[in-house]
Design an enzyme around this catalytic site. Structure first.
Site, short mmCIF file in Angstrom:
data_model
loop_
_atom_site.label_atom_id
_atom_site.label_comp_id
_atom_site.label_asym_id
_atom_site.label_seq_id
_atom_site.Cartn_x
_atom_site.Cartn_y
_atom_site.Cartn_z
CE LYS A 229 0.63 -10.53 -4.74
NZ LYS A 229 1.80 -10.60 -3.81
N PRO A 230 -0.95 -13.45 -0.93
CG PRO A 230 0.31 -14.91 0.40
CD PRO A 230 -0.60 -14.87 -0.80
CB SER A 231 2.68 -9.03 1.10
OG SER A 231 3.99 -8.53 0.95
CD GLU B 298 -7.70 -0.05 3.58
OE1 GLU B 298 -7.01 0.97 3.35
OE2 GLU B 298 -7.38 -0.91 4.40
CB CYS C 250 -3.62 2.82 5.35
SG CYS C 250 -4.82 1.57 5.84
CD GLU D 73 0.25 5.63 3.05
OE1 GLU D 73 -0.52 5.13 3.89
OE2 GLU D 73 0.21 5.32 1.85
#
Length: 510
Positions: free
Chosen positions: A206-208, A280, A314, A412
């Site tokens: 599933k891609p974004s 990750e 990240c 973040e």
């Protein structure tokens, strides 16, 4: 720390021209090479079980450039069924045969690299230099894994119990569910697809929903060229498609690159069926600059590694801890470096280095972080605001004199924002760096050989650079500790993550 006069420094934004991806429908300009609609299941594009669509927006113009299907649990089920069927024969192939397929994928991407670069820039707003680097790294990832898949070794067979000979087998885990992020759509897909296929598994990916186009383009170009069903792509929202991938009983492992919140949700769902999970997640990389460091080099390093991909990385060098005796000088160097960054759309010129935030919601989150920092009285050494005009652009920002524990330095932001705080001793620097809830990456800047060896060992991060930052290679692992998740991308360690070992013991003494 003394505040410096920054009136001489400004942030420059350049305008887009007709060579931009956003302008590709203009007469005489190469059209945006969009992939077909539908989900990619069993080797071809198929309609979904729902006709609901998700718009894909160009973040430089805020215009819709495509729409993709909003997948359902039924679509995931169909993809998993195809993956299960394909994995039986794919898992029985030899490392040499799988290596040839991975090299073929690399060749196909290489032959179509311009299309991938155009799509990636249009979908994400990446400057062309960043998109070009992404595509080159994607090709290298497949080529490395093609070779690495043929070099795996295991414990030597032998008699470890009297009258019994043991052999250690390495097996595929089966069907792997993959969920990729929006910041590096093609590259993060490659980081997962290459080792997963190399280990003999099949994939449901599933891609974004914000950046699915380059992954769908890859599927289009691979159709009929690789075994049907070993790679399946289902587009849609995480709460639907990602949820079903995580809970599906025939998915043996779920691999995700994304936010901590997404990782927690996947791990919680996967735990119910005792699935393996490869995560990750986020990062807040400390950059520890000692008094003896080459301050100009350190500032240049932060310029390159803190603002690459508009800070939407990240591993970005986003949190500087500098010795108090050189903090003012370092900050002056850093502000001067950042003032040279050019913000703009991909087609605005070859000198553009900073693109937009990926979406309106993320743009607003970054703005909120800057507003909170200003409300707390923190000093904007340069930048600190959104840029006027269309698109989700934020000024490259340096926030100086940040106190210990400040929210802006511990959470973040994921934008072109670098904070600078000070320390007075080596012990304090180590303690403060490790206070972060993340543990993905860090860097140390010093000319002292003793510090260059001792400090990295005490930093609780999966990757620690010395006198550099955000330098990656396929031969070495990438992954974090603590809130940054577990599992390793790249290197032979990734192949380990997507394999399982079986002990075969033969009694020959009876």
């Amino acid at each position: 720390m003394t505040l410096i006069d920054t009136e001489q420094f400004t942030v420059r934004r350049v305008s887009e021209d007709n060579n931009s991806p956003a302008a590709h429908n203009a007469p005489g300009i190469l059209p945006l090479p969009l992939p077909p609609g539908g989900h990619f299941i069993g080797g071809s594009f198929v309609p979904g079980s729902s006709t609901h669509l998700i718009d894909v927006v160009d973040p430089t113009t805020e215009q819709v450039i495509a729409s993709v299907l909003a997948g359902t649990a039924a679509d995931v089920d169909a993809a998993v069924e195809a993956a299960v069927a394909a994995q039986k024969s794919w898992g029985a192939t030899t490392p040499k045969e799988r290596s040839e397929v991975l090299n073929l994928i690399a060749n196909i991407i290489e032959a179509n690299r311009e299309a991938f670069e155009i799509i990636e820039s249009a979908n994400t707003g990446k400057p062309r230099t960043v998109a070009e680097d992404d595509v080159s790294s994607t090709i290298d990832t497949f080529r490395f894994m093609a070779g690495a898949s043929r070099t795996l070794t295991s414990m030597a067979g032998g008699d470890y119990a009297t009258g019994h000979t043991s052999v250690i087998l390495r097996e595929p885990v089966g069907v792997v569910g993959v969920i990729t992020p929006w910041n590096y759509p093609l590259l993060m897909a490659a980081w997962k697809i290459a080792p997963i296929l190399a280990a003999g598994n099949s994939i449901v990916l599933k891609p974004s929903e914000q950046t699915p186009l380059s992954t769908l383009k890859l599927a289009e170009l691979l159709a009929g060229r690789i075994p049907d069903g070993i790679l399946n792509v289902v587009t849609g929202q995480g709460r639907t498609v990602g949820q079903r991938i995580s809970e599906h009983p025939d998915v043996a492992l779920v691999a995700l690159t994304g936010s901590v919140v997404s990782g927690q949700a996947v791990a919680e769902t996967a735990a119910k069926s005792v699935k393996r999970v490869h995560l990750e997640l986020g990062g807040k990389a400390p950059v520890v600059v000692f008094a003896d460091a080459d301050l100009r080099a350190a500032a240049a390093g932060v310029r390159n590694a803190g603002y690459w991909n508009a800070g939407q990385d990240c591993g970005a060098a986003c949190r500087v801890l500098v010795h108090e005796s050189v903090a003012a000088e370092f900050t002056e160097h850093l502000v001067r470096e950042v003032s040279t960054l050019v913000v703009g759309a991909p087609g605005a010129g070859d000198d553009v280095e900073i693109g937009p935030m990926i979406s309106r919601p993320h743009f607003e989150r970054v703005k909120e972080s800057l507003a909170e920092a200003k409300a707390a009285g923190l000093h904007m050494a340069i930048g600190g605001s959104a840029l006027e005009g269309p698109g989700y652009f934020i000024e490259p920002t340096v926030i100086g004199n940040v106190p210990a524990g400040a929210h802006v330095a511990t959470h973040e932001i994921f934008g072109p924002v670098v904070t600078v705080e000070t320390f007075s001793s080596t012990e304090e620097a180590i303690t403060r760096a490790n206070e972060s809830p993340y543990g993905l990456s860090a860097s140390v800047w010093t000319r002292d050989s003793s510090l260059s060896l001792s400090v990295p060992k005490q930093l609780d991060f999966g990757t620690v650079w010395v006198n550099s930052h955000l330098v990656l290679a396929c031969e070495v692992p990438w992954g974090g500790f603590k809130g940054s998740g577990y599992g390793r991308d790249l290197s032979l360690y990734a192949l380990d993550d997507y394999s399982r070992t079986k002990h075969l013991m033969i009694n020959h003494g009876a």
